[in-house]
Design an enzyme around this catalytic site. Sequence first.
Site, PDB file in Angstrom:
ATOM      1  N   CYS A  80      -6.605  27.821 -16.461  1.00  0.00           N
ATOM      2  CA  CYS A  80      -6.869  26.532 -17.119  1.00  0.00           C
ATOM      3  C   CYS A  80      -6.082  26.455 -18.439  1.00  0.00           C
ATOM      4  O   CYS A  80      -4.868  26.381 -18.421  1.00  0.00           O
ATOM      5  CB  CYS A  80      -8.375  26.347 -17.313  1.00  0.00           C
ATOM      6  N   HIS A 189     -10.900  27.892 -11.727  1.00  0.00           N
ATOM      7  CA  HIS A 189     -11.526  29.006 -12.446  1.00  0.00           C
ATOM      8  C   HIS A 189     -12.094  30.069 -11.507  1.00  0.00           C
ATOM      9  O   HIS A 189     -13.299  30.053 -11.224  1.00  0.00           O
ATOM     10  CB  HIS A 189     -12.658  28.467 -13.325  1.00  0.00           C
ATOM     11  N   GLU A 191     -12.880  32.967 -12.281  1.00  0.00           N
ATOM     12  CA  GLU A 191     -13.879  33.778 -13.005  1.00  0.00           C
ATOM     13  C   GLU A 191     -15.263  33.140 -12.975  1.00  0.00           C
ATOM     14  O   GLU A 191     -16.252  33.797 -13.324  1.00  0.00           O
ATOM     15  CB  GLU A 191     -13.421  34.027 -14.453  1.00  0.00           C
TER      16      GLU A 191
END
Lengths: 220, 79
Positions: A80, A189, A191
């Site tokens: 991002c 994302h 994560e």
Amino acid sequence: MTFPGSLDDRDAARAVRVSGGESVPLWHADPDLHDVDAVILPGGFSYGDYLRCGAIARFSPVMDSLVAAAKDGLPVLGICNGFQVLCEAHLLPGALIRNDHRKFVCRDQWLRVDNAATRWTSNYRAGQEILVPVKNGEGGYVADPRTLDELEATGRVVVRYVDGNPNGSYRDIAGITNEAGNVVGLMPHPEHAVEALTGPGTDGLGFFFSLLGVAAGAPA
Amino acid sequence: MARVVVDVVLKPEILDPQGQAIVGALTRLGITGINDVRQGKHFELEVDDELDDSTVTRLADTLLANPVIENFAIRRDPA
């Protein structure tokens, strides 16, 4: 790596630990990379997105060391805002602009892994579809047609949006890599998809497993 | 002291969602005859008189504008 305005640095560190790695907090003002084996540039709004997303972070004290290390093969993942920083630092081609529909988007997003040979995607199969959150206001990937053609011809499109393009990215590109495959940037994302309790699943783990798998096979 | 102005605009081939939002608002104002709007950034720099043009160009090319997506124009304003 934490910049002023980073907000997903803790999630990235946690994803590393959940995957079996050791996380080392790095601070933008410290040019020393502390002998880490890889660096993750996290999501967020470094320097408040002033000027352009990632434009000020690119000139942080640590960035000279990071750019040199990345060119020497250090694995670097930009997520991002981290992807935006990598583009501003010219470690990756192209740029990210405001979403074409002009709204912030936050949703679970299907991606197709087009390149499973990078340092960050070798844990996936080429063509595998994964579900991870995407959340951005300026996530539209753009580059001139020649750059886009070259990225496609050399297999440097790493992940592509499927089942709907959330931000107007050219050719549905969600993430790309450099020529060597050690630097990867993507808007979604991974994560945030490492534990079933807090994400849409655990499809994001593969990015971190990929890195740790490669490191485990390397000489100490 | 001299004033240097740097204007930065998105390249013509890059979509400008903010410009489009402005076009949308124009019609709600009842204004017609404006067919397109491109939004950019305007920088005013107060510089030493002896600062050369190449330094300003380097600043614009590396920080103020991202040459991948933006064009810039520099002019020196007479004080």
